[in-house]
Design an enzyme around this catalytic site. Structure first.
Site, PDB file in Angstrom:
ATOM      1  N   HIS A  16       0.835  -1.198   0.000  1.00 37.25           N
ATOM      2  CA  HIS A  16       0.000   0.000   0.000  1.00 37.25           C
ATOM      3  C   HIS A  16       0.870   1.248   0.000  1.00 37.25           C
ATOM      4  O   HIS A  16       1.809   1.363   0.768  1.00 37.25           O
ATOM      5  CB  HIS A  16      -0.922  -0.020   1.222  1.00 37.25           C
ATOM      6  CG  HIS A  16      -1.885   1.106   1.246  1.00 37.25           C
ATOM      7  ND1 HIS A  16      -2.205   1.746   2.413  1.00 37.25           N
ATOM      8  CD2 HIS A  16      -2.602   1.709   0.271  1.00 37.25           C
ATOM      9  CE1 HIS A  16      -3.084   2.708   2.148  1.00 37.25           C
ATOM     10  NE2 HIS A  16      -3.335   2.700   0.854  1.00 37.25           N
TER      11      HIS A  16
ATOM     12  N   ASP B 196       7.081   7.974 -21.185  1.00 39.44           N
ATOM     13  CA  ASP B 196       7.320   8.027 -22.625  1.00 39.44           C
ATOM     14  C   ASP B 196       8.781   7.703 -22.913  1.00 39.44           C
ATOM     15  O   ASP B 196       9.575   7.483 -21.994  1.00 39.44           O
ATOM     16  CB  ASP B 196       6.899   9.382 -23.199  1.00 39.44           C
ATOM     17  CG  ASP B 196       7.623  10.574 -22.581  1.00 39.44           C
ATOM     18  OD1 ASP B 196       8.808  10.444 -22.207  1.00 39.44           O
ATOM     19  OD2 ASP B 196       6.996  11.646 -22.482  1.00 39.44           O
TER      20      ASP B 196
ATOM     21  N   HIS C  71       6.401  19.481 -14.187  1.00 36.57           N
ATOM     22  CA  HIS C  71       7.188  18.393 -14.766  1.00 36.57           C
ATOM     23  C   HIS C  71       8.493  18.200 -13.992  1.00 36.57           C
ATOM     24  O   HIS C  71       8.944  17.065 -13.803  1.00 36.57           O
ATOM     25  CB  HIS C  71       7.463  18.668 -16.253  1.00 36.57           C
ATOM     26  CG  HIS C  71       8.108  17.519 -16.956  1.00 36.57           C
ATOM     27  ND1 HIS C  71       7.548  16.259 -17.008  1.00 36.57           N
ATOM     28  CD2 HIS C  71       9.277  17.437 -17.643  1.00 36.57           C
ATOM     29  CE1 HIS C  71       8.336  15.450 -17.698  1.00 36.57           C
ATOM     30  NE2 HIS C  71       9.395  16.140 -18.092  1.00 36.57           N
TER      31      HIS C  71
ATOM     32  N   TYR D 119       4.809  14.780 -22.320  1.00 34.78           N
ATOM     33  CA  TYR D 119       4.224  14.620 -20.984  1.00 34.78           C
ATOM     34  C   TYR D 119       3.353  13.373 -20.849  1.00 34.78           C
ATOM     35  O   TYR D 119       2.427  13.329 -20.050  1.00 34.78           O
ATOM     36  CB  TYR D 119       3.461  15.888 -20.570  1.00 34.78           C
ATOM     37  CG  TYR D 119       4.336  17.106 -20.639  1.00 34.78           C
ATOM     38  CD1 TYR D 119       5.351  17.310 -19.706  1.00 34.78           C
ATOM     39  CD2 TYR D 119       4.203  18.025 -21.676  1.00 34.78           C
ATOM     40  CE1 TYR D 119       6.195  18.405 -19.792  1.00 34.78           C
ATOM     41  CE2 TYR D 119       5.044  19.128 -21.767  1.00 34.78           C
ATOM     42  CZ  TYR D 119       6.029  19.309 -20.815  1.00 34.78           C
ATOM     43  OH  TYR D 119       6.864  20.392 -20.906  1.00 34.78           O
ATOM     44  N   SER D 120       3.660  12.340 -21.614  1.00 36.42           N
ATOM     45  CA  SER D 120       2.941  11.062 -21.503  1.00 36.42           C
ATOM     46  C   SER D 120       3.632  10.211 -20.439  1.00 36.42           C
ATOM     47  O   SER D 120       4.287   9.203 -20.718  1.00 36.42           O
ATOM     48  CB  SER D 120       2.926  10.340 -22.852  1.00 36.42           C
ATOM     49  OG  SER D 120       2.124  11.046 -23.760  1.00 36.42           O
ATOM     50  N   ASN D 121       3.482  10.672 -19.207  1.00 38.91           N
ATOM     51  CA  ASN D 121       4.120  10.045 -18.051  1.00 38.91           C
ATOM     52  C   ASN D 121       3.130  10.053 -16.892  1.00 38.91           C
ATOM     53  O   ASN D 121       2.361  10.998 -16.739  1.00 38.91           O
ATOM     54  CB  ASN D 121       5.368  10.828 -17.635  1.00 38.91           C
ATOM     55  CG  ASN D 121       6.320  11.052 -18.780  1.00 38.91           C
ATOM     56  OD1 ASN D 121       6.851  10.122 -19.346  1.00 38.91           O
ATOM     57  ND2 ASN D 121       6.516  12.316 -19.147  1.00 38.91           N
TER      58      ASN D 121
END
Length: 135
Positions: free
Chosen positions: A23, A31, A102, A124-126
């Site tokens: 947990h 990316d 970012h 920004y595909s993270n």
């Protein structure tokens, strides 16, 4: 005896990381250009530019992981709104989204158990996924 897994993620590195999560532990999916801090486990799935896609990997992980919170870079809102829309479509209502710069996102990568690198080639595909509990 070795058996072939029938359901869920077949990649042994990803399956192991997900099985070992407790947990509030975190993993990231990134990316092709996301810098991965030294010492953080890298699971590299990238075959070619855009393959596999970020969203394809995210869908597979979300099908195998209980998530309670996600972290995204604030910049995705303006720089990649279509990817944000795709991410939001995959999340369930109880999965909270936190937005950070970012630069802050990259700092938080130091605390994840692993980063799964995709071939994604859009900005920004993270995402950082924080593990929840099933009960």
């Amino acid at each position: 005896m070795n058996t072939l897994k029938k359901l869920g993620i077949l990649n042994s590195d990803i399956a192991k990381v997900l099985t070992d999560l407790g947990h509030t532990d975190k993993i990231a999916i990134g990316d092709a250009g996301l810098p991965i801090p030294t010492g953080v486990k890298r699971i590299d799935l990238a075959i070619a530019l855009s393959d596999p896609s970020f969203i394809k990997v995210l869908k597979a992980v979300l099908n195998d992981m209980k998530v309670e919170e996600v972290v995204l870079a604030e910049e995705i809102k303006e720089q990649n709104a279509s990817q944000l829309e795709a991410i939001e479509a995959e999340l369930v209502e109880e999965e909270r989204i936190t937005y950070v710069s970012h630069e802050e996102f990259k700092q938080q990568l130091k605390d994840v158990k692993a980063v799964i690198r995709t071939g994604e080639a859009t900005p920004y595909s993270n995402i950082i996924l924080q593990s929840g509990v099933l009960f």
